[in-house]
Design a protein around this motif. Structure first.
Motif, mmCIF file in Angstrom:
data_model
loop_
_atom_site.group_PDB
_atom_site.id
_atom_site.type_symbol
_atom_site.label_atom_id
_atom_site.label_comp_id
_atom_site.label_asym_id
_atom_site.label_seq_id
_atom_site.Cartn_x
_atom_site.Cartn_y
_atom_site.Cartn_z
ATOM 1 N N VAL A 85 0.858 -1.183 0.000
ATOM 2 C CA VAL A 85 0.000 0.000 0.000
ATOM 3 C C VAL A 85 0.896 1.235 0.000
ATOM 4 N N VAL A 86 0.624 2.137 -0.929
ATOM 5 C CA VAL A 86 1.335 3.411 -0.959
ATOM 6 C C VAL A 86 0.409 4.440 -0.331
ATOM 7 N N GLY A 87 0.861 4.994 0.769
ATOM 8 C CA GLY A 87 0.075 5.974 1.509
ATOM 9 C C GLY A 87 0.933 6.594 2.593
ATOM 10 N N ARG A 88 0.279 7.222 3.558
ATOM 11 C CA ARG A 88 0.987 7.864 4.655
ATOM 12 C C ARG A 88 0.583 7.185 5.964
ATOM 13 N N VAL A 89 1.562 6.834 6.780
ATOM 14 C CA VAL A 89 1.305 6.250 8.092
ATOM 15 C C VAL A 89 1.514 7.354 9.126
ATOM 16 N N GLU A 90 0.492 7.560 9.968
ATOM 17 C CA GLU A 90 0.571 8.579 11.013
ATOM 18 C C GLU A 90 0.570 7.908 12.384
ATOM 19 N N ALA A 91 1.436 8.372 13.276
ATOM 20 C CA ALA A 91 1.432 7.929 14.670
ATOM 21 C C ALA A 91 0.695 8.995 15.459
ATOM 22 N N ARG A 92 -0.396 8.575 16.122
ATOM 23 C CA ARG A 92 -1.216 9.521 16.872
ATOM 24 C C ARG A 92 -1.224 9.155 18.350
ATOM 25 N N THR A 93 -1.327 10.177 19.178
ATOM 26 C CA THR A 93 -1.434 9.961 20.623
ATOM 27 C C THR A 93 -2.893 9.705 20.965
ATOM 28 N N GLY A 94 -3.173 9.456 22.254
ATOM 29 C CA GLY A 94 -4.537 9.209 22.702
ATOM 30 C C GLY A 94 -5.477 10.364 22.405
ATOM 31 N N SER A 95 -4.945 11.571 22.298
ATOM 32 C CA SER A 95 -5.783 12.732 21.987
ATOM 33 C C SER A 95 -5.886 12.977 20.481
ATOM 34 N N ALA A 96 -5.466 12.012 19.679
ATOM 35 C CA ALA A 96 -5.525 12.060 18.211
ATOM 36 C C ALA A 96 -4.554 13.067 17.590
ATOM 37 N N SER A 105 7.010 3.358 1.208
ATOM 38 C CA SER A 105 7.785 3.205 -0.023
ATOM 39 C C SER A 105 6.946 2.442 -1.054
ATOM 40 N N ALA A 106 7.505 2.227 -2.221
ATOM 41 C CA ALA A 106 6.816 1.468 -3.267
ATOM 42 C C ALA A 106 6.586 0.020 -2.842
ATOM 43 N N THR A 107 7.363 -0.459 -1.868
ATOM 44 C CA THR A 107 7.180 -1.828 -1.375
ATOM 45 C C THR A 107 6.316 -1.879 -0.117
ATOM 46 N N GLY A 108 5.780 -0.729 0.305
ATOM 47 C CA GLY A 108 4.889 -0.669 1.456
ATOM 48 C C GLY A 108 5.575 -0.505 2.795
ATOM 49 N N THR A 109 6.898 -0.319 2.816
ATOM 50 C CA THR A 109 7.596 -0.174 4.095
ATOM 51 C C THR A 109 7.538 1.262 4.597
ATOM 52 N N VAL A 123 -3.402 4.717 8.711
ATOM 53 C CA VAL A 123 -2.916 4.748 7.331
ATOM 54 C C VAL A 123 -3.865 5.634 6.526
ATOM 55 N N VAL A 124 -3.307 6.643 5.890
ATOM 56 C CA VAL A 124 -4.087 7.573 5.079
ATOM 57 C C VAL A 124 -3.785 7.280 3.610
ATOM 58 N N VAL A 125 -4.833 6.911 2.857
ATOM 59 C CA VAL A 125 -4.690 6.619 1.428
ATOM 60 C C VAL A 125 -5.706 7.453 0.659
ATOM 61 N N PRO A 126 -5.403 7.766 -0.594
ATOM 62 C CA PRO A 126 -6.394 8.479 -1.393
ATOM 63 C C PRO A 126 -7.526 7.520 -1.786
ATOM 64 N N GLY A 127 -8.738 7.959 -1.754
ATOM 65 C CA GLY A 127 -9.859 7.105 -2.149
ATOM 66 C C GLY A 127 -10.412 6.278 -1.005
ATOM 67 N N THR A 128 -11.366 5.418 -1.334
ATOM 68 C CA THR A 128 -12.069 4.612 -0.340
ATOM 69 C C THR A 128 -11.315 3.345 0.025
ATOM 70 N N PHE A 129 -10.697 2.696 -0.963
ATOM 71 C CA PHE A 129 -9.985 1.445 -0.716
ATOM 72 C C PHE A 129 -8.512 1.608 -1.015
ATOM 73 N N PRO A 130 -7.680 0.876 -0.337
ATOM 74 C CA PRO A 130 -7.983 -0.118 0.684
ATOM 75 C C PRO A 130 -8.379 0.549 2.002
ATOM 76 N N ARG A 131 -9.102 -0.192 2.806
ATOM 77 C CA ARG A 131 -9.479 0.261 4.146
ATOM 78 C C ARG A 131 -8.504 -0.370 5.129
ATOM 79 N N CYS A 132 -7.825 0.503 5.865
ATOM 80 C CA CYS A 132 -6.794 0.028 6.799
ATOM 81 C C CYS A 132 -7.273 0.265 8.226
ATOM 82 N N PRO A 133 -7.136 -0.747 9.068
ATOM 83 C CA PRO A 133 -7.585 -0.578 10.452
ATOM 84 C C PRO A 133 -6.614 0.301 11.241
ATOM 85 N N ASP A 134 -7.155 1.079 12.178
ATOM 86 C CA ASP A 134 -6.294 1.780 13.118
ATOM 87 C C ASP A 134 -5.614 0.701 13.965
ATOM 88 N N THR A 135 -4.303 0.824 14.143
ATOM 89 C CA THR A 135 -3.522 -0.231 14.780
ATOM 90 C C THR A 135 -2.746 0.326 15.962
#
Length: 156
Positions: A85-96, A105-109, A123-135
């Motif tokens: 998945v090509v997108g942006r991964v955000e680390a959020r605190t308890g207060s969001a 990266s192109a390999t999803g790392t 995980v923030v991606v453009p569009g509706t899919f894929p849907r990624c769970p908050d982890t």
């Protein structure tokens, strides 16, 4: 009568001592790191500089983001591996509050440098899919925590 150098014999002795201190002790002289004999203690300034120059172990989160299934029908003998998945991964605190983010990266790392603590990875991606769970992710002091996130492509 032979002429003496303008700076005298004392000046020559000082130059000779200075050259000897620069590691020009002659062939076969044993030298360690920094041109010092083995076992010699480096000057105090060198000790301070090397102590601050050594990298400290940082804490953070790394992993991959992938999505599956990638085929409408999976058959035995016909592999259908998850796709990166090509997108942006955000680390959020308890207060969001977003404390760190990284583009995959192109390999999803991805890799995030964060302080020790508990985070929610989004995980923030453009569009509706894929849907990624908050982890959830817990980072220990001086450790890199591996968190692989598997998203849903919506293919059934």
């Amino acid at each position: 009568m032979r002429a003496r150098p303008a700076w005298g014999w004392v000046g020559l002795a000082v130059v000779a001592l200075a050259l000897a201190g620069c590691g020009n002790a002659g062939p076969g002289a044993a030298r360690g790191a920094g041109g010092r004999p083995p076992g010699a203690t480096p000057p105090a300034a060198t000790v301070r500089a090397s102590a601050s120059a050594s990298p400290a172990v940082s804490s953070g989160i790394r992993g991959t983001v992938s999505a599956g299934p990638t085929c409408p029908v999976e058959r035995v003998g016909s592999p259908c591996p998850p796709a990166p998945v090509v997108g942006r991964v955000e680390a959020r605190t308890g207060s969001a509050t977003v404390v760190a983010s990284a583009q995959t990266s192109a390999t999803g790392t991805y890799s995030l440098s964060v302080a020790p603590g508990s985070y929610t990875l989004v995980v923030v991606v453009p569009g509706t899919f894929p849907r990624c769970p908050d982890t959830a992710a817990v980072v220990a002091p001086g450790a890199l925590t591996t968190v692989n996130i598997v998203c849903d492509t919506g293919i059934r």
